[in-house]
Design a protein around this motif. Structure first.
Motif, mmCIF file in Angstrom:
data_model
loop_
_atom_site.group_PDB
_atom_site.id
_atom_site.type_symbol
_atom_site.label_atom_id
_atom_site.label_comp_id
_atom_site.label_asym_id
_atom_site.label_seq_id
_atom_site.Cartn_x
_atom_site.Cartn_y
_atom_site.Cartn_z
ATOM 1 N N PHE A 35 -7.630 -10.002 8.581
ATOM 2 C CA PHE A 35 -7.498 -8.738 7.853
ATOM 3 C C PHE A 35 -6.448 -8.889 6.765
ATOM 4 C CE2 PHE A 35 -8.943 -7.812 12.076
ATOM 5 C CZ PHE A 35 -9.930 -6.865 11.887
ATOM 6 N N VAL A 36 -6.698 -8.262 5.622
ATOM 7 C CA VAL A 36 -5.705 -8.188 4.563
ATOM 8 C C VAL A 36 -5.034 -6.820 4.713
ATOM 9 C CG1 VAL A 36 -7.250 -7.282 2.778
ATOM 10 C CG2 VAL A 36 -5.286 -8.625 2.117
ATOM 11 N N ASP A 37 -3.721 -6.764 4.531
ATOM 12 C CA ASP A 37 -2.978 -5.518 4.743
ATOM 13 C C ASP A 37 -3.518 -4.372 3.894
ATOM 14 O OD1 ASP A 37 -1.278 -6.719 6.589
ATOM 15 O OD2 ASP A 37 0.206 -7.244 5.068
ATOM 16 N N LEU A 38 -3.775 -4.652 2.628
ATOM 17 C CA LEU A 38 -4.244 -3.616 1.711
ATOM 18 C C LEU A 38 -5.198 -4.265 0.719
ATOM 19 C CD1 LEU A 38 -3.434 -0.592 1.282
ATOM 20 C CD2 LEU A 38 -1.898 -1.396 -0.490
ATOM 21 N N PHE A 39 -6.387 -3.701 0.581
ATOM 22 C CA PHE A 39 -7.355 -4.202 -0.387
ATOM 23 C C PHE A 39 -7.642 -3.081 -1.373
ATOM 24 C CE2 PHE A 39 -11.812 -5.277 -1.670
ATOM 25 C CZ PHE A 39 -11.484 -6.410 -2.399
ATOM 26 N N VAL A 40 -7.464 -3.373 -2.660
ATOM 27 C CA VAL A 40 -7.563 -2.366 -3.709
ATOM 28 C C VAL A 40 -8.634 -2.793 -4.705
ATOM 29 C CG1 VAL A 40 -6.307 -1.225 -5.577
ATOM 30 C CG2 VAL A 40 -5.087 -1.875 -3.484
ATOM 31 N N GLU A 41 -9.492 -1.846 -5.076
ATOM 32 C CA GLU A 41 -10.466 -2.080 -6.139
ATOM 33 C C GLU A 41 -10.240 -1.030 -7.211
ATOM 34 O OE1 GLU A 41 -14.411 -3.954 -4.471
ATOM 35 O OE2 GLU A 41 -13.860 -2.164 -3.305
ATOM 36 N N LEU A 42 -9.995 -1.513 -8.426
ATOM 37 C CA LEU A 42 -9.680 -0.607 -9.524
ATOM 38 C C LEU A 42 -10.114 -1.236 -10.844
ATOM 39 C CD1 LEU A 42 -8.278 1.967 -10.601
ATOM 40 C CD2 LEU A 42 -6.148 0.674 -10.616
ATOM 41 N N GLY A 43 -11.021 -0.582 -11.535
ATOM 42 C CA GLY A 43 -11.431 -1.028 -12.864
ATOM 43 C C GLY A 43 -11.874 -2.473 -12.928
ATOM 44 N N GLY A 44 -12.623 -2.929 -11.945
ATOM 45 C CA GLY A 44 -13.095 -4.312 -11.940
ATOM 46 C C GLY A 44 -12.102 -5.299 -11.358
ATOM 47 N N HIS A 45 -10.934 -4.839 -10.989
ATOM 48 C CA HIS A 45 -9.926 -5.708 -10.381
ATOM 49 C C HIS A 45 -9.988 -5.583 -8.871
ATOM 50 C CE1 HIS A 45 -7.950 -6.669 -14.170
ATOM 51 N NE2 HIS A 45 -8.159 -5.401 -14.497
ATOM 52 N N ARG A 46 -9.748 -6.700 -8.216
ATOM 53 C CA ARG A 46 -9.707 -6.743 -6.753
ATOM 54 C C ARG A 46 -8.325 -7.254 -6.370
ATOM 55 N NH1 ARG A 46 -14.904 -6.981 -4.452
ATOM 56 N NH2 ARG A 46 -14.245 -8.414 -2.827
ATOM 57 N N VAL A 47 -7.533 -6.401 -5.769
ATOM 58 C CA VAL A 47 -6.148 -6.737 -5.429
ATOM 59 C C VAL A 47 -6.025 -6.871 -3.917
ATOM 60 C CG1 VAL A 47 -3.729 -6.044 -5.595
ATOM 61 C CG2 VAL A 47 -5.340 -5.409 -7.416
ATOM 62 N N ALA A 48 -5.568 -8.033 -3.473
ATOM 63 C CA ALA A 48 -5.234 -8.245 -2.069
ATOM 64 C C ALA A 48 -3.721 -8.123 -1.970
ATOM 65 C CB ALA A 48 -5.695 -9.620 -1.607
ATOM 66 N N CYS A 49 -3.259 -7.181 -1.172
ATOM 67 C CA CYS A 49 -1.826 -6.960 -1.032
ATOM 68 C C CYS A 49 -1.413 -7.256 0.402
ATOM 69 C CB CYS A 49 -1.479 -5.521 -1.403
ATOM 70 S SG CYS A 49 0.276 -5.162 -1.283
ATOM 71 N N GLU A 50 -0.405 -8.096 0.539
ATOM 72 C CA GLU A 50 0.120 -8.453 1.849
ATOM 73 C C GLU A 50 1.616 -8.174 1.889
ATOM 74 O OE1 GLU A 50 -1.425 -9.365 4.490
ATOM 75 O OE2 GLU A 50 -3.271 -10.373 3.908
ATOM 76 N N ALA A 51 2.091 -7.654 2.990
ATOM 77 C CA ALA A 51 3.528 -7.478 3.219
ATOM 78 C C ALA A 51 3.984 -8.603 4.134
ATOM 79 C CB ALA A 51 3.805 -6.126 3.859
ATOM 80 N N GLU A 52 5.016 -9.297 3.723
ATOM 81 C CA GLU A 52 5.526 -10.405 4.531
ATOM 82 C C GLU A 52 7.026 -10.265 4.737
ATOM 83 O OE1 GLU A 52 3.675 -12.166 6.171
ATOM 84 O OE2 GLU A 52 1.781 -12.217 5.086
ATOM 85 N N LEU A 53 7.445 -10.326 5.992
ATOM 86 C CA LEU A 53 8.861 -10.245 6.323
ATOM 87 C C LEU A 53 9.507 -11.626 6.351
ATOM 88 C CD1 LEU A 53 8.627 -7.553 9.148
ATOM 89 C CD2 LEU A 53 9.029 -7.228 6.700
ATOM 90 N N THR A 54 8.680 -12.687 6.379
ATOM 91 C CA THR A 54 9.147 -14.074 6.309
ATOM 92 C C THR A 54 8.166 -14.848 5.425
ATOM 93 O OG1 THR A 54 7.851 -14.991 8.140
ATOM 94 C CG2 THR A 54 9.929 -13.904 8.724
ATOM 95 N N SER A 55 8.478 -16.115 5.196
ATOM 96 C CA SER A 55 7.618 -16.938 4.341
ATOM 97 C C SER A 55 6.557 -17.704 5.132
ATOM 98 C CB SER A 55 8.477 -17.935 3.556
ATOM 99 O OG SER A 55 9.161 -18.790 4.457
#
Length: 142
Positions: A41-61
């Protein structure tokens, strides 16, 4: 919902709210099928104006390699990794360099929350600040 309070409310919450205000389609814990068939699972998946953004929150590397794999599987145009501090962001960027990770055809940002939100605003500036028709007063003047 997976993740703790900082992960969900402090890091993902403001990014989700920003994209929702822009009118984006935003989904938390979006399923991703990785190579080999393993579900993730990806934390947040955003679709906007032809863009696909995968957003992840990471507390470590430690998990950035997985973030790249998920973003690639989603054919994301932008992977945004949000961290709680600049130190975690820097450690994550070093991990990306060390592992030579790339997102084919996409952009990658690894930033603490404030700079991540600013970059999201800058990337979608024209969408977030639409030109509104000028209103007239009662006498017909602008």
């Amino acid at each position: 919902m997976r993740g703790g309070y900082v992960h969900n409310n402090v890091l993902i919450g403001p990014v989700e709210e920003h994209f929702r205000r822009l009118g984006a389609t935003v989904r938390r814990e979006y399923p991703v099928r990785l190579a080999g068939g393993s579900p993730s699972f990806v934390d947040l998946f955003v679709e906007l104006g032809g863009h696909r953004v995968a957003c992840e929150a990471e507390l470590t590397s430690r998990r950035v390699a997985g973030d790249f794999a998920k973003a690639a599987a989603l054919k994301a145009t932008w992977l945004l990794i949000v961290t709680p501090t600049g130190k975690v962001a820097e450690m994550s960027r070093r991990q990306v360099q060390r592992l030579r990770l790339r997102l084919p055809g996409g952009r990658v940002s690894i930033l603490p929350l404030g700079p991540a939100l600013q970059q999201a605003r800058d990337c979608f500036l024209l969408i977030s600040n639409p030109i509104r028709p000028q209103t007239t007063n009662q006498k017909g003047r602008a």
